[in-house]
Design a protein around this motif. Structure first.
Motif, mmCIF file in Angstrom:
data_model
loop_
_atom_site.group_PDB
_atom_site.id
_atom_site.type_symbol
_atom_site.label_atom_id
_atom_site.label_comp_id
_atom_site.label_asym_id
_atom_site.label_seq_id
_atom_site.Cartn_x
_atom_site.Cartn_y
_atom_site.Cartn_z
ATOM 1 N N ARG A 240 1.191 -1.367 -0.055
ATOM 2 C CA ARG A 240 0.088 -0.173 0.161
ATOM 3 C C ARG A 240 0.679 1.149 0.003
ATOM 4 N NH1 ARG A 240 -4.900 -1.395 4.311
ATOM 5 N NH2 ARG A 240 -5.556 -3.528 3.010
ATOM 6 N N VAL A 241 1.784 1.508 -1.356
ATOM 7 C CA VAL A 241 2.234 2.381 -0.781
ATOM 8 C C VAL A 241 1.486 3.797 -1.980
ATOM 9 C CG1 VAL A 241 4.496 3.255 -1.967
ATOM 10 C CG2 VAL A 241 4.692 1.120 -0.908
ATOM 11 N N VAL A 242 1.925 4.567 -1.146
ATOM 12 C CA VAL A 242 0.980 5.658 -1.947
ATOM 13 C C VAL A 242 1.500 7.061 -2.833
ATOM 14 C CG1 VAL A 242 -0.158 6.136 0.518
ATOM 15 C CG2 VAL A 242 1.818 8.044 0.636
ATOM 16 N N ALA A 243 2.605 6.989 -2.720
ATOM 17 C CA ALA A 243 3.422 7.878 -3.538
ATOM 18 C C ALA A 243 4.800 6.802 -4.547
ATOM 19 C CB ALA A 243 3.476 9.365 -3.390
ATOM 20 N N ILE A 244 5.143 7.465 -5.388
ATOM 21 C CA ILE A 244 6.423 7.522 -6.082
ATOM 22 C C ILE A 244 7.035 8.715 -5.806
ATOM 23 C CG2 ILE A 244 5.534 6.600 -8.032
ATOM 24 C CD1 ILE A 244 7.506 4.492 -8.373
ATOM 25 N N PHE A 245 8.219 8.450 -5.918
ATOM 26 C CA PHE A 245 8.987 9.623 -6.430
ATOM 27 C C PHE A 245 10.214 9.725 -7.378
ATOM 28 C CE2 PHE A 245 7.709 10.054 -1.613
ATOM 29 C CZ PHE A 245 7.000 11.476 -2.084
ATOM 30 N N PRO A 246 9.621 10.893 -8.220
ATOM 31 C CA PRO A 246 10.952 10.350 -9.317
ATOM 32 C C PRO A 246 12.418 11.456 -9.159
ATOM 33 C CG PRO A 246 9.194 12.298 -9.791
ATOM 34 C CD PRO A 246 8.613 12.160 -8.647
ATOM 35 N N SER A 257 4.402 5.212 -15.990
ATOM 36 C CA SER A 257 3.939 3.601 -16.437
ATOM 37 C C SER A 257 3.596 3.215 -14.765
ATOM 38 C CB SER A 257 4.644 2.740 -17.231
ATOM 39 O OG SER A 257 5.801 3.005 -16.850
ATOM 40 N N LEU A 258 4.289 3.164 -13.872
ATOM 41 C CA LEU A 258 4.503 2.197 -12.626
ATOM 42 C C LEU A 258 2.529 3.184 -12.228
ATOM 43 C CD1 LEU A 258 7.340 1.972 -11.397
ATOM 44 C CD2 LEU A 258 5.898 0.296 -11.569
ATOM 45 N N THR A 259 2.701 4.387 -12.165
ATOM 46 C CA THR A 259 1.728 5.208 -11.173
ATOM 47 C C THR A 259 0.128 4.823 -11.470
ATOM 48 O OG1 THR A 259 1.759 6.791 -12.888
ATOM 49 C CG2 THR A 259 3.339 6.852 -10.449
ATOM 50 N N LYS A 260 0.364 4.401 -13.348
ATOM 51 C CA LYS A 260 -1.173 4.136 -13.899
ATOM 52 C C LYS A 260 -0.954 2.257 -13.450
ATOM 53 C CE LYS A 260 -0.249 7.048 -17.598
ATOM 54 N NZ LYS A 260 -0.139 6.778 -19.939
ATOM 55 N N ASP A 261 -0.577 1.745 -13.330
ATOM 56 C CA ASP A 261 -0.495 0.171 -13.338
ATOM 57 C C ASP A 261 -1.178 -0.055 -11.554
ATOM 58 O OD1 ASP A 261 -0.294 -0.252 -16.027
ATOM 59 O OD2 ASP A 261 2.281 -1.025 -15.423
ATOM 60 N N THR A 262 -0.634 0.849 -10.940
ATOM 61 C CA THR A 262 -0.569 0.561 -9.443
ATOM 62 C C THR A 262 -1.717 1.535 -8.871
ATOM 63 O OG1 THR A 262 1.153 2.448 -9.192
ATOM 64 C CG2 THR A 262 1.135 -0.050 -9.837
ATOM 65 N N GLY A 263 -2.181 2.449 -9.283
ATOM 66 C CA GLY A 263 -2.775 3.823 -8.790
ATOM 67 C C GLY A 263 -2.032 4.214 -7.353
ATOM 68 N N ILE A 264 -0.886 4.780 -8.201
ATOM 69 C CA ILE A 264 0.147 4.740 -6.687
ATOM 70 C C ILE A 264 0.347 5.931 -7.413
ATOM 71 C CG2 ILE A 264 2.183 5.314 -5.673
ATOM 72 C CD1 ILE A 264 2.317 2.914 -5.693
ATOM 73 N N ARG A 265 0.284 7.623 -7.107
ATOM 74 C CA ARG A 265 0.144 8.717 -7.460
ATOM 75 C C ARG A 265 1.549 9.115 -7.158
ATOM 76 N NH1 ARG A 265 -2.004 9.770 -2.042
ATOM 77 N NH2 ARG A 265 -0.377 11.217 -0.837
ATOM 78 N N LEU A 266 2.460 10.207 -8.296
ATOM 79 C CA LEU A 266 3.356 10.389 -8.157
ATOM 80 C C LEU A 266 3.533 11.725 -7.502
ATOM 81 C CD1 LEU A 266 5.680 9.675 -10.714
ATOM 82 C CD2 LEU A 266 4.610 11.366 -12.253
ATOM 83 N N GLY A 267 4.836 11.611 -6.600
ATOM 84 C CA GLY A 267 5.245 12.804 -5.712
ATOM 85 C C GLY A 267 6.335 13.954 -6.966
ATOM 86 N N GLY A 268 6.512 14.484 -6.264
ATOM 87 C CA GLY A 268 7.539 15.259 -6.130
ATOM 88 C C GLY A 268 8.976 15.215 -6.899
ATOM 89 N N GLU A 269 9.772 16.240 -7.494
ATOM 90 C CA GLU A 269 10.666 15.349 -7.886
ATOM 91 C C GLU A 269 12.000 15.251 -6.387
ATOM 92 O OE1 GLU A 269 12.146 17.806 -10.989
ATOM 93 O OE2 GLU A 269 11.123 16.366 -12.666
ATOM 94 N N LEU A 270 12.779 14.639 -6.493
ATOM 95 C CA LEU A 270 13.907 14.636 -5.171
ATOM 96 C C LEU A 270 15.043 15.077 -5.869
ATOM 97 C CD1 LEU A 270 12.454 11.464 -2.751
ATOM 98 C CD2 LEU A 270 11.996 13.804 -2.844
#
Length: 298
Positions: A240-246, A257-270
């Motif tokens: 249940r990871v809620v965000a992935i950060f580029p 593509s990962l956010t589309k496949d998982t429903g996880i939102r894209l976070g801000g850039e690190l």
């Protein structure tokens, strides 16, 4: 009168020689900031990599070394990040010293949730350990002492200056550490799951109690195959990871593509390596604010 002027002239030359700046080279954007903080006006820092250089792919060229003429110490971040150091050492042929700042700091290997520390005298090949030690404020604070000692060894007459600058900077880092921990309290424990483009934030995770997930390996050239990518997607969903950060330096297409496949939102850039940031403190604050915004309860 002429004799007096000659004596004054000789005294001026002698004073200039004694007070000559120590020329040093930084091979990493964040190491350059560290050198300026500790060295102050007594050190001239030559940033060979530049503020926007990529430490993973940088390798000094002939023109760079010409710009570094007269430098007494080359400072690298270490832990295998700069795999060109043996070649550089051969070129310098003893004319300049190479210091790997991270070489005596405890290193992490493997994924963040079961990372291990290694003895400081143990040697590893490039990228077998995670070289991104600066994401722990505590380790960066310890690096301040390492740099201060190296500068004092090169210019003993300026030792007190380096030590005073180091002490002042450590106080700034103490305040930064407190700020980081205070901000991260806003993220619930069960949401402290940091999914990133490449495996650059393990030290951050260990220091601040996060679990780490990464699409790529320890460097941006390591891309997952279809099987591993499918396993990662399954893991992200199950945990249940809620965000992935580029990252500012990475191509976001795979993450999108990962956010589309998982429903996880894209976070801000690190910012993984300090590129484009005016200082270490600015980078840490940017990353923490971005993580808090992406993971805290809405």
């Amino acid at each position: 009168m002429k004799i007096a002027l000659s004596i004054c002239f000789l005294i001026a030359i002698y004073s200039t020689v004694l007070g000559a700046e120590l020329r040093v080279v930084s091979l990493h954007p964040l190491i350059g900031d560290l050198l300026r903080q500790v060295g102050g006006e007594k050190v001239e820092v030559i940033d060979l990599i530049g503020s926007n250089g990529d430490p993973h792919s940088f390798e000094p060229q002939a023109g760079d070394l010409a710009d570094a003429e007269g430098a007494e110490i080359f400072f690298a971040s270490g832990m295998g990040l700069e795999n060109y150091l043996p070649k550089l050492e051969a070129i310098l042929d003893g004319k300049s010293k190479i210091v790997e700042v991270g070489s005596t700091l405890p290193a992490l290997e493997g994924s963040c949730d079961h990372a291990e520390e290694h003895d400081e005298h143990e040697h590893h090949h490039a990228h077998e350990v995670d070289p991104h030690w600066w994401h722990s404020v505590d380790l960066f604070r310890r690096a301040v002492t390492i740099v201060s000692k190296e500068l004092a060894e090169a210019r003993p007459e300026n030792k007190s200056v380096y030590e005073e600058n180091a002490a002042a900077y450590r106080k700034n880092l103490d305040a930064l550490e407190k700020w980081v921990r205070r901000e991260l309290i806003r993220i619930p424990r069960d949401q402290r799951k940091l999914a990133t483009a490449h495996d650059a934030f393990q030290y951050f995770c260990v220091a601040y109690d996060f679990k780490s997930y990464s699409v790529q390996g320890l460097n941006r050239e390591q891309m997952p195959d279809a099987v591993k990518l499918a396993e990662l997607i399954a893991t992200l969903k199950a945990d249940r990871v809620v965000a992935i950060f580029p990252e500012k330096e990475s191509n976001p297409k795979m993450l999108l593509s990962l956010t589309k496949d998982t429903g996880i939102r894209l976070g801000g850039e690190l910012v993984a390596d300090g590129r484009g940031m005016p200082s270490y403190e600015k980078m840490m604050k940017h990353n923490v604010e971005t993580i808090v915004k992406g993971l805290s309860v809405k």
